[in-house]
Design a protein around this motif. Structure first.
Motif, PDB file in Angstrom:
ATOM      1  N   ARG A 198       0.839  -1.212   0.000  1.00  0.00           N
ATOM      2  CA  ARG A 198       0.000   0.000   0.000  1.00  0.00           C
ATOM      3  C   ARG A 198       0.870   1.256   0.000  1.00  0.00           C
ATOM      4  O   ARG A 198       0.586   2.220  -0.710  1.00  0.00           O
ATOM      5  CB  ARG A 198      -0.936  -0.016   1.211  1.00  0.00           C
ATOM      6  N   ARG A 199       1.932   1.244   0.778  1.00  0.00           N
ATOM      7  CA  ARG A 199       2.820   2.408   0.829  1.00  0.00           C
ATOM      8  C   ARG A 199       3.415   2.682  -0.546  1.00  0.00           C
ATOM      9  O   ARG A 199       3.432   3.825  -1.011  1.00  0.00           O
ATOM     10  CB  ARG A 199       3.939   2.180   1.854  1.00  0.00           C
ATOM     11  N   ILE A 200       3.873   1.648  -1.223  1.00  0.00           N
ATOM     12  CA  ILE A 200       4.476   1.803  -2.549  1.00  0.00           C
ATOM     13  C   ILE A 200       3.428   2.272  -3.548  1.00  0.00           C
ATOM     14  O   ILE A 200       3.684   3.175  -4.366  1.00  0.00           O
ATOM     15  CB  ILE A 200       5.133   0.484  -3.001  1.00  0.00           C
ATOM     16  N   MET A 201       2.227   1.681  -3.490  1.00  0.00           N
ATOM     17  CA  MET A 201       1.161   2.082  -4.400  1.00  0.00           C
ATOM     18  C   MET A 201       0.777   3.541  -4.174  1.00  0.00           C
ATOM     19  O   MET A 201       0.592   4.295  -5.140  1.00  0.00           O
ATOM     20  CB  MET A 201      -0.039   1.158  -4.241  1.00  0.00           C
ATOM     21  N   ASP A 202       0.682   3.944  -2.918  1.00  0.00           N
ATOM     22  CA  ASP A 202       0.373   5.348  -2.607  1.00  0.00           C
ATOM     23  C   ASP A 202       1.424   6.281  -3.194  1.00  0.00           C
ATOM     24  O   ASP A 202       1.098   7.337  -3.747  1.00  0.00           O
ATOM     25  CB  ASP A 202       0.276   5.571  -1.093  1.00  0.00           C
ATOM     26  N   GLN A 203       2.686   5.891  -3.088  1.00  0.00           N
ATOM     27  CA  GLN A 203       3.769   6.714  -3.624  1.00  0.00           C
ATOM     28  C   GLN A 203       3.647   6.830  -5.145  1.00  0.00           C
ATOM     29  O   GLN A 203       3.771   7.920  -5.703  1.00  0.00           O
ATOM     30  CB  GLN A 203       5.126   6.135  -3.245  1.00  0.00           C
ATOM     31  N   LEU A 204       3.398   5.710  -5.814  1.00  0.00           N
ATOM     32  CA  LEU A 204       3.251   5.741  -7.270  1.00  0.00           C
ATOM     33  C   LEU A 204       2.040   6.570  -7.690  1.00  0.00           C
ATOM     34  O   LEU A 204       2.109   7.343  -8.651  1.00  0.00           O
ATOM     35  CB  LEU A 204       3.152   4.323  -7.827  1.00  0.00           C
ATOM     36  N   LEU A 205       0.940   6.446  -6.965  1.00  0.00           N
ATOM     37  CA  LEU A 205      -0.250   7.244  -7.274  1.00  0.00           C
ATOM     38  C   LEU A 205       0.037   8.729  -7.086  1.00  0.00           C
ATOM     39  O   LEU A 205      -0.378   9.554  -7.899  1.00  0.00           O
ATOM     40  CB  LEU A 205      -1.433   6.803  -6.403  1.00  0.00           C
ATOM     41  N   ALA A 206       0.779   9.078  -6.045  1.00  0.00           N
ATOM     42  CA  ALA A 206       1.135  10.480  -5.799  1.00  0.00           C
ATOM     43  C   ALA A 206       2.050  11.029  -6.893  1.00  0.00           C
ATOM     44  O   ALA A 206       2.072  12.233  -7.143  1.00  0.00           O
ATOM     45  CB  ALA A 206       1.802  10.610  -4.432  1.00  0.00           C
ATOM     46  N   GLU A 207       2.789  10.128  -7.551  1.00  0.00           N
ATOM     47  CA  GLU A 207       3.713  10.547  -8.605  1.00  0.00           C
ATOM     48  C   GLU A 207       3.077  10.493  -9.995  1.00  0.00           C
ATOM     49  O   GLU A 207       3.769  10.596 -11.002  1.00  0.00           O
ATOM     50  CB  GLU A 207       4.977   9.693  -8.549  1.00  0.00           C
ATOM     51  N   GLY A 208       1.744  10.319 -10.048  1.00  0.00           N
ATOM     52  CA  GLY A 208       1.055  10.422 -11.322  1.00  0.00           C
ATOM     53  C   GLY A 208       0.534   9.139 -11.940  1.00  0.00           C
ATOM     54  O   GLY A 208      -0.167   9.173 -12.947  1.00  0.00           O
ATOM     55  N   PHE A 209       0.884   8.013 -11.375  1.00  0.00           N
ATOM     56  CA  PHE A 209       0.306   6.765 -11.874  1.00  0.00           C
ATOM     57  C   PHE A 209      -1.170   6.730 -11.467  1.00  0.00           C
ATOM     58  O   PHE A 209      -1.564   7.374 -10.499  1.00  0.00           O
ATOM     59  CB  PHE A 209       1.002   5.544 -11.252  1.00  0.00           C
ATOM     60  N   ASN A 210      -1.972   5.979 -12.195  1.00  0.00           N
ATOM     61  CA  ASN A 210      -3.339   5.753 -11.750  1.00  0.00           C
ATOM     62  C   ASN A 210      -3.523   4.261 -11.505  1.00  0.00           C
ATOM     63  O   ASN A 210      -2.624   3.464 -11.767  1.00  0.00           O
ATOM     64  CB  ASN A 210      -4.372   6.319 -12.744  1.00  0.00           C
ATOM     65  N   GLN A 211      -4.683   3.889 -10.986  1.00  0.00           N
ATOM     66  CA  GLN A 211      -4.906   2.490 -10.630  1.00  0.00           C
ATOM     67  C   GLN A 211      -4.839   1.583 -11.851  1.00  0.00           C
ATOM     68  O   GLN A 211      -4.353   0.454 -11.765  1.00  0.00           O
ATOM     69  CB  GLN A 211      -6.232   2.333  -9.908  1.00  0.00           C
ATOM     70  N   ALA A 212      -5.291   2.065 -13.002  1.00  0.00           N
ATOM     71  CA  ALA A 212      -5.222   1.259 -14.223  1.00  0.00           C
ATOM     72  C   ALA A 212      -3.760   1.004 -14.610  1.00  0.00           C
ATOM     73  O   ALA A 212      -3.415  -0.096 -15.050  1.00  0.00           O
ATOM     74  CB  ALA A 212      -5.969   1.946 -15.364  1.00  0.00           C
ATOM     75  N   ASP A 213      -2.901   2.019 -14.434  1.00  0.00           N
ATOM     76  CA  ASP A 213      -1.469   1.842 -14.717  1.00  0.00           C
ATOM     77  C   ASP A 213      -0.882   0.755 -13.818  1.00  0.00           C
ATOM     78  O   ASP A 213      -0.145  -0.121 -14.286  1.00  0.00           O
ATOM     79  CB  ASP A 213      -0.691   3.143 -14.467  1.00  0.00           C
ATOM     80  N   LEU A 214      -1.193   0.835 -12.538  1.00  0.00           N
ATOM     81  CA  LEU A 214      -0.675  -0.152 -11.593  1.00  0.00           C
ATOM     82  C   LEU A 214      -1.190  -1.546 -11.932  1.00  0.00           C
ATOM     83  O   LEU A 214      -0.432  -2.526 -11.877  1.00  0.00           O
ATOM     84  CB  LEU A 214      -1.065   0.217 -10.159  1.00  0.00           C
ATOM     85  N   ALA A 215      -2.447  -1.632 -12.305  1.00  0.00           N
ATOM     86  CA  ALA A 215      -3.031  -2.922 -12.666  1.00  0.00           C
ATOM     87  C   ALA A 215      -2.303  -3.527 -13.864  1.00  0.00           C
ATOM     88  O   ALA A 215      -1.958  -4.715 -13.851  1.00  0.00           O
ATOM     89  CB  ALA A 215      -4.521  -2.756 -12.970  1.00  0.00           C
ATOM     90  N   ARG A 216      -2.037  -2.712 -14.869  1.00  0.00           N
ATOM     91  CA  ARG A 216      -1.307  -3.208 -16.046  1.00  0.00           C
ATOM     92  C   ARG A 216       0.079  -3.702 -15.657  1.00  0.00           C
ATOM     93  O   ARG A 216       0.517  -4.763 -16.091  1.00  0.00           O
ATOM     94  CB  ARG A 216      -1.184  -2.101 -17.100  1.00  0.00           C
ATOM     95  N   GLU A 217       0.777  -2.943 -14.833  1.00  0.00           N
ATOM     96  CA  GLU A 217       2.131  -3.323 -14.415  1.00  0.00           C
ATOM     97  C   GLU A 217       2.148  -4.634 -13.634  1.00  0.00           C
ATOM     98  O   GLU A 217       3.088  -5.418 -13.747  1.00  0.00           O
ATOM     99  CB  GLU A 217       2.766  -2.212 -13.577  1.00  0.00           C
TER     100      GLU A 217
END
Length: 79
Positions: free
Chosen positions: A39-58
């Motif tokens: 969750r901490r890593i995901m929050d950081q990536l979201l704060a840096e401009g990624f969205n949930q769809a980007d994370l899902a693809r990765e």
């Protein structure tokens, strides 16, 4: 039904049961820690401009899976 006389075979099974229980508790603790870290890593990536769809693809999962991961981590951090 209560066993008042324990055979050596029963004592071995009880010892195995206690060991398995202990390991299951430790694994659950580790899983909670990893969920918080994820969750901490995901929050950081979201704060840096990624969205949930980007994370899902990765991660090769659905966006709904990302939402569930985040909800579980949020619930665990509040407990």
């Amino acid at each position: 039904m209560s066993k008042s006389v324990e055979t050596p075979a029963h004592a071995d099974l009880i010892a195995q049961l206690k060991d398995v229980r202990s390991r299951a508790i430790e694994h659950a603790r580790i899983a909670q820690h990893l969920a918080r870290e994820r969750r901490r890593i995901m929050d950081q990536l979201l704060a840096e401009g990624f969205n949930q769809a980007d994370l899902a693809r990765e991660l090769g999962v659905t966006r709904q899976a990302i939402q569930k991961m985040m909800a579980i981590a949020q619930k665990d951090s509040q407990a």
